[in-house]
Design a protein around this motif. Structure first.
Motif, short mmCIF file in Angstrom:
data_model
loop_
_atom_site.label_atom_id
_atom_site.label_comp_id
_atom_site.label_asym_id
_atom_site.label_seq_id
_atom_site.Cartn_x
_atom_site.Cartn_y
_atom_site.Cartn_z
N GLY A 241 -87.18 -9.28 49.02
CA GLY A 241 -87.27 -9.01 47.53
C GLY A 241 -88.40 -9.47 46.77
N VAL A 242 -88.58 -11.00 46.86
CA VAL A 242 -89.68 -11.58 46.01
C VAL A 242 -90.94 -10.80 46.50
N LEU A 243 -91.19 -10.70 47.57
CA LEU A 243 -92.53 -9.97 48.08
C LEU A 243 -92.57 -8.67 47.46
N ARG A 244 -91.39 -7.91 47.50
CA ARG A 244 -91.63 -6.49 46.83
C ARG A 244 -91.82 -6.72 45.25
N SER A 245 -91.34 -7.70 44.76
CA SER A 245 -91.50 -7.87 43.33
C SER A 245 -92.86 -8.39 42.77
N ALA A 246 -93.56 -9.15 43.89
CA ALA A 246 -94.84 -9.78 43.58
C ALA A 246 -95.91 -8.86 42.92
N PRO A 247 -96.11 -7.55 43.27
CA PRO A 247 -97.19 -6.85 42.78
C PRO A 247 -96.76 -6.40 41.24
N ALA A 248 -95.45 -6.16 41.01
CA ALA A 248 -94.96 -5.97 39.90
C ALA A 248 -95.21 -6.93 38.56
N VAL A 249 -95.06 -8.28 39.11
CA VAL A 249 -95.31 -9.19 38.35
C VAL A 249 -96.78 -9.32 37.73
N GLY A 250 -97.54 -9.13 38.50
CA GLY A 250 -99.19 -8.95 38.16
C GLY A 250 -99.32 -7.87 37.37
N ALA A 251 -98.68 -6.50 37.67
CA ALA A 251 -98.68 -5.49 36.90
C ALA A 251 -98.14 -5.50 35.65
N LEU A 252 -97.09 -6.05 35.48
CA LEU A 252 -96.57 -6.04 33.98
C LEU A 252 -97.43 -6.95 33.25
N CYS A 253 -97.77 -8.02 33.82
CA CYS A 253 -98.81 -8.72 33.04
C CYS A 253 -99.88 -8.07 32.40
N ASN A 290 -99.03 -17.94 54.59
CA ASN A 290 -98.50 -18.96 53.56
C ASN A 290 -97.95 -17.84 52.61
N PHE A 291 -96.63 -18.10 52.43
CA PHE A 291 -95.59 -17.31 51.46
C PHE A 291 -96.30 -17.33 50.23
N TYR A 292 -96.63 -18.52 49.45
CA TYR A 292 -97.09 -18.28 48.19
C TYR A 292 -98.44 -17.96 48.15
N LEU A 293 -99.52 -18.16 48.92
CA LEU A 293 -100.56 -17.33 48.95
C LEU A 293 -100.47 -15.76 49.00
N SER A 294 -99.59 -15.38 49.93
CA SER A 294 -99.19 -13.89 50.09
C SER A 294 -98.76 -13.27 48.74
N LEU A 295 -97.81 -14.14 48.21
CA LEU A 295 -97.30 -13.82 46.67
C LEU A 295 -98.43 -13.65 45.76
N ALA A 296 -99.36 -14.62 45.73
CA ALA A 296 -100.33 -14.40 44.84
C ALA A 296 -101.53 -13.09 45.28
N ALA A 297 -101.62 -13.00 46.43
CA ALA A 297 -102.44 -11.70 46.80
C ALA A 297 -101.83 -10.58 46.29
N LEU A 298 -100.37 -10.22 46.42
CA LEU A 298 -99.63 -9.16 46.00
C LEU A 298 -99.63 -8.90 44.51
N ALA A 299 -99.72 -10.22 43.85
CA ALA A 299 -99.43 -10.24 42.30
C ALA A 299 -100.86 -9.81 41.71
N ILE A 300 -101.77 -10.37 42.49
CA ILE A 300 -102.98 -9.92 41.72
C ILE A 300 -103.49 -8.48 42.05
N SER A 301 -102.88 -7.94 43.37
CA SER A 301 -103.38 -6.45 43.61
C SER A 301 -102.37 -5.70 42.68
N GLY A 302 -101.27 -5.94 42.32
CA GLY A 302 -100.68 -5.26 41.47
C GLY A 302 -101.15 -5.14 39.90
N SER A 303 -102.11 -6.10 39.56
CA SER A 303 -102.72 -6.08 38.18
C SER A 303 -103.82 -5.31 38.27
N PHE A 304 -104.62 -5.15 39.37
CA PHE A 304 -105.72 -4.17 39.55
C PHE A 304 -105.07 -2.77 39.66
N ASP A 305 -104.11 -2.71 40.45
CA ASP A 305 -103.34 -1.27 40.63
C ASP A 305 -103.08 -0.77 39.35
#
Length: 388
Positions: A241-253, A290-305
């Protein structure tokens, strides 16, 4: 505001259902191929119904069309709730529900996309699109995170909460009003395919929507997140659930930032570069253990998307006359649906051959190659400076 809140609740419910069904499918079969099939089955109605759905969005009250699609999703949530509670969830049932969810979104997407310009003046559209994206990202953050936590306690509860969210969404969207004028054209094959002709003859629009298709088709990794959560990162359904949410965190910002500081210059170059950055993020996610590195990569991908989504959606709406927006939105939905659902199938299929890491790395490289090719194929898009 009713539409915005309705989309938050409806989007959160949709995300919760997707997280729960993906986990149930992988738990039942342990197959990356079956995870990919979920996306393929959701895409099938897009192929069959999109042009009809676009015509419906132009001819009928768009808020009511959206309400109809929400009611369809509500029925699916009831079926999943009953099946999970009674213990007869199966691979075939999950695939059948995927078809119904795909049909609901086929009608909902062009109706919602073409509804926003009817509610705000053209000068405010870039900000409205960014705000709309922000609302959707709130749903994408909250839905999967809540689904992961609730699923760990009780899978039945996930569908129960989703059902309540869909009820709220249905009530709110049913109350949306705007100055609706019934379209004068009748429903013919020529009329239904008018949106496709419109996009095809306007190369900048064609380049923008097809860029999203090709980039997400190759670069998406959503379908493989259950595998990453269970086998690679070992974080369970809550971590999924957190992984699925990570792109949206970056996207929301990024959506909040764009609502305050909208992009007004060099929009073509910005669109292409944001998609390239998304591809780089997918490469980083693919090699991470690494879970946290994966979260960061997904969050940043969401912001660019989000940058690419806001630029593309604003460009499509402002370059399209109002009486064509539903049908052009339907064409856009085909490209979005193909990129998301076919992208999930492509990810599952390549993961079955190359493994999940190989699939994500291949997709990231493919995204970068697409950007380079589109820069050459659509030079007018790359040079476009403003929306008007």
């Amino acid at each position: 505001m009713r539409l915005w809140v309705s989309r938050i609740f409806g989007g959160a419910a949709g995300q919760m259902v997707m997280v729960a069904t993906a986990w149930q499918m992988y738990d039942l079969t342990g197959s990356a191929w079956d995870l990919g099939l979920v996306g393929l089955y959701q895409f099938a109605p897009v192929v069959l119904l999109t042009f009809f759905a676009g015509h419906v969005a132009d001819r009928y009250h768009r808020a009511r069309v959206s309400a109809f699609a929400t009611a369809l999703q509500l029925i699916n949530a009831v079926v999943l709730l009953a099946a999970t509670y009674k213990g007869f969830v199966s691979r075939e049932l999950l695939l059948g529900v995927s078809v119904m969810l795909g049909a609901a979104r086929t009608f909902q997407m062009p109706a919602n996309q073409s509804l926003v310009p009817s509610l705000v003046p053209p000068a405010m559209l870039p900000r409205a699109m960014a705000l709309s994206s922000a609302g959707f990202q709130v749903a994408v953050i909250g839905g999967p995170a809540l689904a992961g936590l609730v699923f760990a306690v009780s899978p039945v509860s996930v569908y129960a909460v989703a059902l309540l969210c869909l009820l709220v969404s249905l009530v709110l969207v049913s109350q949306v009003q705007y100055d609706h004028r019934t379209a004068g054209h009748s429903m013919t094959l020529d009329s239904m395919f008018a949106g496709l002709r419109f996009v095809w003859t306007r190369k900048q629009l064609l380049g923008a929507v097809s860029l999203d298709l090709m980039a997400v088709l190759f670069g998406g990794a959503v379908a493989l997140l259950p595998i990453y959560a269970k086998d690679i990162l070992q974080v369970g359904p809550a971590g999924l659930g957190v992984l699925r949410s990570a792109p949206a965190v970056g996207a929301l910002c990024m959506s909040v930032l764009l609502a305050h500081f909208p992009i007004t210059r060099r929009i073509g170059r910005t669109l292409l570069l944001s998609v390239a950055a998304y591809g780089v993020c997918m490469l980083a996610f693919g090699i991470s253990t690494n879970f946290y590195l994966s979260l960061a990569a997904l969050a940043i991908s969401g912001s660019f998307d989000t940058v690419s989504v806001v630029v593309r959606q604003t460009l499509v709406q402002l370059d399209t006359p109002d009486d064509m927006r539903g049908r052009v939105g339907a064409v856009n939905s085909v490209f979005i649906g193909a990129s998301n659902q076919l992208g999930e199938f492509e990810s599952g299929a390549t993961a079955a051959l190359l493994g999940p890491v190989g699939s994500v790395l291949l997709g990231g490289c493919g995204t970068l190659a697409v950007v380079a090719l589109w820069w050459k194929l659509f030079p007018a898009l790359a040079r476009r400076d403003s929306f008007r």
